[in-house]
Design a protein around this motif. Structure first.
Motif, PDB file in Angstrom:
ATOM      1  N   ALA A  13     -12.212   8.613 -84.548  1.00 23.56           N
ATOM      2  CA  ALA A  13     -11.886   9.620 -83.534  1.00 23.56           C
ATOM      3  C   ALA A  13     -12.647   9.317 -82.241  1.00 23.56           C
ATOM      4  O   ALA A  13     -13.816   8.958 -82.266  1.00 23.56           O
ATOM      5  N   MET A  14     -11.963   9.438 -81.102  1.00 25.37           N
ATOM      6  CA  MET A  14     -12.596   9.256 -79.788  1.00 25.37           C
ATOM      7  C   MET A  14     -13.424  10.487 -79.462  1.00 25.37           C
ATOM      8  O   MET A  14     -12.861  11.578 -79.317  1.00 25.37           O
ATOM      9  N   LEU A  15     -14.721  10.331 -79.343  1.00 28.27           N
ATOM     10  CA  LEU A  15     -15.594  11.471 -79.076  1.00 28.27           C
ATOM     11  C   LEU A  15     -15.993  11.518 -77.601  1.00 28.27           C
ATOM     12  O   LEU A  15     -15.793  10.561 -76.857  1.00 28.27           O
ATOM     13  N   ARG A  16     -16.585  12.668 -77.212  1.00 28.58           N
ATOM     14  CA  ARG A  16     -17.114  12.788 -75.848  1.00 28.58           C
ATOM     15  C   ARG A  16     -18.519  12.220 -75.737  1.00 28.58           C
ATOM     16  O   ARG A  16     -19.010  11.985 -74.629  1.00 28.58           O
ATOM     17  N   SER A  17     -19.164  12.069 -76.869  1.00 27.83           N
ATOM     18  CA  SER A  17     -20.619  11.828 -76.869  1.00 27.83           C
ATOM     19  C   SER A  17     -21.008  10.365 -76.961  1.00 27.83           C
ATOM     20  O   SER A  17     -22.179  10.048 -77.096  1.00 27.83           O
ATOM     21  N   THR A  18     -20.045   9.448 -76.848  1.00 24.69           N
ATOM     22  CA  THR A  18     -20.337   8.048 -77.150  1.00 24.69           C
ATOM     23  C   THR A  18     -20.140   7.106 -75.967  1.00 24.69           C
ATOM     24  O   THR A  18     -20.038   5.890 -76.143  1.00 24.69           O
ATOM     25  N   ALA A  19     -20.098   7.651 -74.744  1.00 26.29           N
ATOM     26  CA  ALA A  19     -20.045   6.787 -73.554  1.00 26.29           C
ATOM     27  C   ALA A  19     -21.427   6.183 -73.328  1.00 26.29           C
ATOM     28  O   ALA A  19     -22.441   6.817 -73.622  1.00 26.29           O
ATOM     29  N   ARG A  20     -21.478   4.937 -72.829  1.00 29.31           N
ATOM     30  CA  ARG A  20     -22.764   4.263 -72.610  1.00 29.31           C
ATOM     31  C   ARG A  20     -22.882   3.792 -71.170  1.00 29.31           C
ATOM     32  O   ARG A  20     -21.866   3.423 -70.548  1.00 29.31           O
ATOM     33  N   PRO A  21     -24.095   3.790 -70.633  1.00 31.36           N
ATOM     34  CA  PRO A  21     -24.296   3.305 -69.264  1.00 31.36           C
ATOM     35  C   PRO A  21     -23.654   1.926 -69.089  1.00 31.36           C
ATOM     36  O   PRO A  21     -23.788   1.074 -69.960  1.00 31.36           O
ATOM     37  N   GLY A  22     -22.973   1.740 -67.982  1.00 28.64           N
ATOM     38  CA  GLY A  22     -22.289   0.479 -67.718  1.00 28.64           C
ATOM     39  C   GLY A  22     -20.801   0.526 -68.050  1.00 28.64           C
ATOM     40  O   GLY A  22     -20.018  -0.266 -67.509  1.00 28.64           O
ATOM     41  N   ASP A  23     -20.401   1.463 -68.914  1.00 22.02           N
ATOM     42  CA  ASP A  23     -18.975   1.586 -69.253  1.00 22.02           C
ATOM     43  C   ASP A  23     -18.150   1.922 -68.002  1.00 22.02           C
ATOM     44  O   ASP A  23     -18.612   2.664 -67.125  1.00 22.02           O
ATOM     45  N   SER A  24     -16.938   1.390 -67.960  1.00 19.17           N
ATOM     46  CA  SER A  24     -16.001   1.806 -66.912  1.00 19.17           C
ATOM     47  C   SER A  24     -15.442   3.186 -67.251  1.00 19.17           C
ATOM     48  O   SER A  24     -15.232   3.511 -68.414  1.00 19.17           O
ATOM     49  N   ILE A  25     -15.215   4.004 -66.208  1.00 21.47           N
ATOM     50  CA  ILE A  25     -14.564   5.308 -66.386  1.00 21.47           C
ATOM     51  C   ILE A  25     -13.113   5.173 -65.927  1.00 21.47           C
ATOM     52  O   ILE A  25     -12.856   4.682 -64.825  1.00 21.47           O
ATOM     53  N   CYS A  26     -12.177   5.580 -66.759  1.00 30.33           N
ATOM     54  CA  CYS A  26     -10.750   5.423 -66.449  1.00 30.33           C
ATOM     55  C   CYS A  26     -10.000   6.723 -66.697  1.00 30.33           C
ATOM     56  O   CYS A  26     -10.474   7.594 -67.430  1.00 30.33           O
ATOM     57  N   VAL A  27      -8.829   6.835 -66.087  1.00 34.77           N
ATOM     58  CA  VAL A  27      -7.923   7.953 -66.384  1.00 34.77           C
ATOM     59  C   VAL A  27      -6.513   7.418 -66.584  1.00 34.77           C
ATOM     60  O   VAL A  27      -6.144   6.374 -66.039  1.00 34.77           O
ATOM     61  N   THR A  28      -5.728   8.150 -67.356  1.00 32.51           N
ATOM     62  CA  THR A  28      -4.297   7.860 -67.461  1.00 32.51           C
ATOM     63  C   THR A  28      -3.573   8.614 -66.357  1.00 32.51           C
ATOM     64  O   THR A  28      -4.054   9.642 -65.857  1.00 32.51           O
ATOM     65  N   GLY A  29      -2.423   8.099 -65.947  1.00 31.88           N
ATOM     66  CA  GLY A  29      -1.514   8.825 -65.054  1.00 31.88           C
ATOM     67  C   GLY A  29      -2.105   9.185 -63.709  1.00 31.88           C
ATOM     68  O   GLY A  29      -2.937   8.461 -63.161  1.00 31.88           O
ATOM     69  N   GLU A  30      -1.687  10.356 -63.193  1.00 31.65           N
ATOM     70  CA  GLU A  30      -2.084  10.802 -61.854  1.00 31.65           C
ATOM     71  C   GLU A  30      -2.753  12.162 -61.924  1.00 31.65           C
ATOM     72  O   GLU A  30      -2.482  12.949 -62.829  1.00 31.65           O
ATOM     73  N   LEU A  31      -3.585  12.455 -60.947  1.00 26.27           N
ATOM     74  CA  LEU A  31      -4.386  13.689 -60.985  1.00 26.27           C
ATOM     75  C   LEU A  31      -3.991  14.664 -59.876  1.00 26.27           C
ATOM     76  O   LEU A  31      -3.567  14.257 -58.796  1.00 26.27           O
ATOM     77  N   GLY A  32      -4.182  15.928 -60.131  1.00 23.87           N
ATOM     78  CA  GLY A  32      -3.988  16.961 -59.109  1.00 23.87           C
ATOM     79  C   GLY A  32      -2.581  17.540 -59.075  1.00 23.87           C
ATOM     80  O   GLY A  32      -2.336  18.542 -58.399  1.00 23.87           O
ATOM     81  N   GLY A  33      -1.651  16.914 -59.783  1.00 24.23           N
ATOM     82  CA  GLY A  33      -0.257  17.359 -59.738  1.00 24.23           C
ATOM     83  C   GLY A  33      -0.067  18.783 -60.237  1.00 24.23           C
ATOM     84  O   GLY A  33       0.629  19.582 -59.619  1.00 24.23           O
ATOM     85  N   ALA A  34      -0.705  19.103 -61.344  1.00 28.15           N
ATOM     86  CA  ALA A  34      -0.527  20.451 -61.921  1.00 28.15           C
ATOM     87  C   ALA A  34      -1.076  21.514 -60.970  1.00 28.15           C
ATOM     88  O   ALA A  34      -0.483  22.581 -60.809  1.00 28.15           O
ATOM     89  N   ALA A  35      -2.210  21.231 -60.332  1.00 28.44           N
ATOM     90  CA  ALA A  35      -2.794  22.185 -59.366  1.00 28.44           C
ATOM     91  C   ALA A  35      -1.898  22.323 -58.140  1.00 28.44           C
ATOM     92  O   ALA A  35      -1.692  23.427 -57.623  1.00 28.44           O
ATOM     93  N   ALA A  36      -1.328  21.204 -57.682  1.00 28.85           N
ATOM     94  CA  ALA A  36      -0.418  21.253 -56.531  1.00 28.85           C
ATOM     95  C   ALA A  36       0.840  22.045 -56.893  1.00 28.85           C
ATOM     96  O   ALA A  36       1.346  22.812 -56.068  1.00 28.85           O
ATOM     97  N   GLY A  37       1.322  21.871 -58.119  1.00 27.64           N
ATOM     98  CA  GLY A  37       2.515  22.589 -58.566  1.00 27.64           C
ATOM     99  C   GLY A  37       2.310  24.090 -58.588  1.00 27.64           C
ATOM    100  O   GLY A  37       3.219  24.869 -58.301  1.00 27.64           O
ATOM    101  N   LEU A  38       1.091  24.494 -58.904  1.00 24.99           N
ATOM    102  CA  LEU A  38       0.758  25.917 -58.958  1.00 24.99           C
ATOM    103  C   LEU A  38       0.877  26.552 -57.569  1.00 24.99           C
ATOM    104  O   LEU A  38       1.160  27.744 -57.435  1.00 24.99           O
ATOM    105  N   VAL A  39       0.665  25.736 -56.523  1.00 20.04           N
ATOM    106  CA  VAL A  39       0.794  26.213 -55.147  1.00 20.04           C
ATOM    107  C   VAL A  39       2.251  26.146 -54.689  1.00 20.04           C
ATOM    108  O   VAL A  39       2.818  27.125 -54.224  1.00 20.04           O
ATOM    109  N   SER A  40       2.859  24.980 -54.869  1.00 23.21           N
ATOM    110  CA  SER A  40       4.218  24.773 -54.325  1.00 23.21           C
ATOM    111  C   SER A  40       5.288  25.489 -55.142  1.00 23.21           C
ATOM    112  O   SER A  40       6.303  25.918 -54.606  1.00 23.21           O
TER     113      SER A  40
END
Lengths: 298, 298
Positions: free
Chosen positions: B146-173
């Protein structure tokens, strides 16, 4: 109280208990992680407790609510003859709710959890106008040994643990042992664990004997005849014993050749009737008994 | 609609799906029963969706609510890299709610369940003033994976899937693709299943990048530095991408020596920064980034 502070408090409570075997990740991640052992089944249940439906803040303390929220789910585990393993507790509440209320709620819930050594493995928090609790409990049984509602057979004896009608009487009197029974129901975990070796089917009495027995008969595609000798709680009426909810005693069936013990896990057992082969037809001392228990949507 | 009729309707929906391996008792008993296989872990999560908090009946159809309620829990399974197995759905609702609303709710929820072949194994029903849904999901992963929150290590790259902010923008528009994203979030199950082989840690973005990254850093006892190249959804602002909630994309970390694919399960992956060894300190382009995401209790 901010969400992170609240989660910290909950995690503090959660860590007071030694981790139950098998739970390898608890409060703090997206999910709880359980590592099951072979040769056992896991059972799951979830139950709401909602302000002004299941309790009021005038009549129930935070501790009463925390106890009852977990007890209702534990009672479903007892009804399966399962050993409790962990719970998830989701709580939505209004802004005006105080920190002492929240502490009282979790402390009481963890006191009951501690009695069965179950872990608080996670949950969710949200804002709402009414206090709303949803508790999910996971339990385990030996493989294929869960007590089901659907396996009663014509000729089986129908039995109950303890006494009936007390919780309904307590709701009226609002004092004494029946009021305590209403506010702090005791899940029949130990009885459920022992009953699964002799019961053919079982369930817990949450909505009243008449309605719950009807449900058991529906699942088992059978009927029932009650002989009228019910173990009525002191201070309760026959009506309350038949139709009153929230006793959280166990209703179970036993094959006709099996001897029914007088007591199990300290609780008296009473034979109240027998299963028949007429689907959904239930009689009490020869007269039809209608399922008048608590329908949440009537 | 009486409770027995409603349960019958729900059971009808529940039986439309072939039983997932391992679920041996579903809707209709006190608990659902799962028979786990050895060499796997089971993960569990629960999430509220509450009227006037997470949706309004003016802006969201019954189908939107059913979809979102399950999607939120499935997103937590995705965040663990888990394969969905079954769900329990607890629903409390006011008397005025119509039967078509209830059908629409369960139909949409089961449509999403069907996409992942998960069983509706049980739940609870109750009355309340506001529509309140609590969905518990169970998933499985290979043992210890299982992918946990507690196992990131210094030096690791931080990544995201997809795009961000869309749901918040949708709440406005309240129109276009961002509004659809807000109303019908897509849990990143397939991406999660693939990511667990390369990610060192992961979680889903439900409350906004700044707050969720802070939580991941807190669990992993580390800090983070973001370089400012965020995949901002079309029509969304940098603020919305940083602090807007409900995108339900995955935030994950990858060891420095591992090549990050451009896409996974059809979703673009973006490297947005790196893990540092300064606990809880998060910077964006050199400036401190405060966790301003959605705190449910602020």
């Amino acid at each position: 109280m901010r969400e992170t502070d609240l989660i910290r408090m909950i995690r503090g409570f959660a860590q007071q208990l030694p981790g139950r075997t098998g739970l390898i990740q608890g409060v703090g991640d997206d999910c709880a992680v359980l590592r099951p052992r072979p040769n056992e089944d896991l059972v799951f249940t979830t139950d709401f407790v909602i302000e002004d439906r299941h309790f009021t803040t005038d009549t129930h303390t935070a501790g009463d609510v925390g106890h009852k929220a977990l007890a209702r789910s534990l009672s479903d585990l007892a009804a399966m003859g399962a050993e409790p393993v962990f719970c998830l507790v989701s709580l939505a509440f209004p802004q005006k709710l105080t920190q002492p209320w929240l502490r009282g709620f979790y402390k009481s819930l963890m006191d009951l959890a501690g009695r069965y050594k179950i872990a608080l493995a996670g949950g969710d928090l949200a804002r709402s106008e009414r206090i709303t609790v949803d508790v999910m409990c996971c339990g385990r049984t030996a493989r294929g040994r869960a007590m089901l509602r659907s396996t009663a057979r014509p000729g089986d004896s129908i039995c109950v643990t303890g006494e009936l009608g007390g919780a309904a009487a307590g709701l009226v009197s609002k004092h004494g042992p029946n009021w305590l029974r209403q506010k702090r129901p005791q899940p029949r975990i130990e009885a459920g664990l022992k009953l699964r070796t002799i019961a053919t089917a079982g369930m817990d009495l949450s909505d009243g004997l008449s309605l719950d027995l009807y449900r058991l008969c529906e699942e088992s595609k059978c009927g029932a005849t009650l002989d009228g000798r019910l173990p009525i709680a002191k201070g309760a009426s026959l009506e309350q014993a038949l139709h009153g909810g929230e006793d959280y005693e166990l209703l179970f069936t036993v094959a006709p050749q099996v001897r029914i013990p007088k007591k199990i896990a300290g609780l008296p057992l009473t034979r109240i009737g027998a299963i028949t082969n007429t689907p959904r037809k239930i009689t009490l001392a020869g007269e039809p008994l209608r399922p008048l228990g608590f329908d949440h949507f009537r």
